[in-house]
Design an enzyme around this catalytic site. Structure first.
Site, PDB file in Angstrom:
ATOM      1  N   ASP A  46       0.832  -1.209   0.000  1.00  0.00           N
ATOM      2  CA  ASP A  46       0.000   0.000   0.000  1.00  0.00           C
ATOM      3  C   ASP A  46       0.862   1.253   0.000  1.00  0.00           C
ATOM      4  O   ASP A  46       2.047   1.224   0.354  1.00  0.00           O
ATOM      5  CB  ASP A  46      -0.974   0.006   1.185  1.00  0.00           C
ATOM      6  CG  ASP A  46      -0.287  -0.118   2.537  1.00  0.00           C
ATOM      7  OD1 ASP A  46       0.689  -0.890   2.642  1.00  0.00           O
ATOM      8  OD2 ASP A  46      -0.703   0.567   3.485  1.00  0.00           O
ATOM      9  N   GLU A  83      -0.128  -1.542   5.510  1.00  0.00           N
ATOM     10  CA  GLU A  83       0.903  -1.185   6.488  1.00  0.00           C
ATOM     11  C   GLU A  83       0.684   0.231   6.999  1.00  0.00           C
ATOM     12  O   GLU A  83       0.821   0.518   8.195  1.00  0.00           O
ATOM     13  CB  GLU A  83       2.291  -1.282   5.842  1.00  0.00           C
ATOM     14  CG  GLU A  83       3.455  -1.099   6.834  1.00  0.00           C
ATOM     15  CD  GLU A  83       3.930   0.340   6.958  1.00  0.00           C
ATOM     16  OE1 GLU A  83       4.673   0.644   7.908  1.00  0.00           O
ATOM     17  OE2 GLU A  83       3.548   1.195   6.148  1.00  0.00           O
TER      18      GLU A  83
HETATM   19 ZN   LIG Z   1       6.649   2.189   4.167  1.00  0.00          ZN
END
Ligand SMILES: [Zn+2]
Length: 388
Positions: free
Chosen positions: A75, A137
């Protein structure tokens, strides 16, 4: 095509998928899965409960425990309200740099790993090389938490990991964790002239915060000997307090948002246990004595495990041999590394590009950084190849 050219081509394709957290990452995962599969990797795409996000886990080499895991998040952070000079999701370049959202954080590393897959597959590897590409994340390491759980329960799991966040290829062996909470206090409103008839949520919030500040002082005495963190101990910050309407009204609703940055897991456990006991044994019984419907509820906004520096760290030894880097540093930003350390792996953070460019408009990675990363991965291939 050279490995660098392949990396550039793959990176352009990865950047064209705008995998911000509000969007699905499945298309990107299938692209990566396909490339790894064609290179000869054993690939798993694991969807989350929503079906819109997935982790990817793949292996090249022997089907046995151990080996090294190359880990990255798929992401990227949003681009809204940032002054980009071109389309963030159509990679462009100048002489020395590749531009686009995610080039440095951290699709550049992922592209280099995928570009190396055919090389890994062409070798007689003595130990497995794994790929772990996660989702979400940037909003709390959600995918890595799931993946860590799955790996923990497997007999065949990696022993070492390189998390390729942008460190300019320096070795990072530690960072603090980050735990964020929103605590909501519900009391009973009433007229300010009769505090005895109400339950003032702001007052209980204030006592809660006071207890946190006491714990913050206690944490200073718990710093691990020789801690290299800045500051060396676990910190607490009260980030936001809100509550009430006017001076003459008893406050019925209050909120506190706070964070903790633990240098060691035992500190996080200590703070969470202490504040939970204070709420359960003292604050809540007092509130409910006057008003049974009174409540204190705690919402976890995110809990990212820290990466604790270890005296013995096989990943650090390996990566310093591969990159020639002397020593290892600590950084202020959080990564998925702590989650993998928690399940028993030796982990370092080391990847191409600079954190200075992460999350910024006109994010870029220097092509030389990708070349250095490829050098490290070539070294890894040689290191894991049977000779003789
Ligand atoms: Zn990162």
């Amino acid at each position: 095509m050279s490995d660098l050219e392949t990396t550039r081509e793959i990176l352009g394709s990865l950047i064209s998928h705008p995998t911000v957290s509000s969007e699905s990452n499945l298309d990107l995962m299938w692209v990566m899965a396909d490339r790894l599969d064609r290179a000869g990797a054993r690939v798993e795409v694991m969807k989350d409960a929503s079906g819109a996000k997935a982790n990817l886990f793949a292996t090249i080499g022997p089907d046995e425990p151990g080996g090294l895991m190359l880990s990255g998040h798929s992401d990227v952070v949003p681009v809204e309200d940032q002054p980009w000079s071109a389309d963030p999701f159509a990679m462009w370049e100048d002489d020395a740099r590749l531009f686009g959202r995610g080039t440095c954080d951290m699709k550049g590393f992922i592209a280099a790993c995928i570009a190396m897959a055919p090389t890994f597959a062409s070798r007689q590897l003595t130990r497995p090389i794994h790929f772990a590409f996660t989702h979400d994340e940037e909003i709390g390491c959600l995918g890595a938490q799931t993946l860590a759980h799955i790996l923990r329960d497997r007999e065949v799991r990696p022993g070492l990991a390189i998390v390729g966040e942008p460190t300019s290829m320096r070795i990072i062996e530690g960072h603090k964790g980050c735990c964020e909470y929103r605590v909501t206090f519900t009391g009973r409103e009433g007229h300010g002239s009769r505090p005895d008839l109400g339950v003032n949520a702001s007052e209980y919030a204030t006592r809660y915060v006071t207890r946190l500040l006491e714990l913050r002082e206690a944490l200073k005495h718990r710093a691990p000997p020789g801690s290299r963190f800045e500051p060396p101990w676990t910190t607490i910050n009260i980030g936001r307090m809100a509550g009430g309407h006017a001076p003459n009204i008893i406050c019925g609703h209050a909120e506190v948002e706070w964070e903790m940055r633990p240098v060691q897991q035992t500190d996080a456990d200590f703070v969470k246990r202490s504040i939970r006991d204070y709420v359960g044994d003292i604050l809540l019984p007092e509130m409910q004595a006057g008003f049974p419907e009174a409540l204190i509820s705690t919402e976890v906004l995110g809990e990212v495990a820290g990466l604790e520096p270890m005296d013995q760290n096989a990943a650090r030894y390996l990566v310093s041999e591969l990159t020639g880097a002397n020593g290892a540093d600590l950084v202020a930003f959080g990564t998925e590394a702590g989650l993998f350390q928690e399940i028993g792996m030796d982990v370092v953070v080391c990847g191409p590009g600079s954190i200075e460019q992460a999350h910024k408009p006109d994010e870029f990675i220097e092509i030389g950084q990708l070349a250095s990363c490829l050098d490290m991965l070539h070294g890894l291939a040689d290191r894991f190849t049977a000779h003789g």
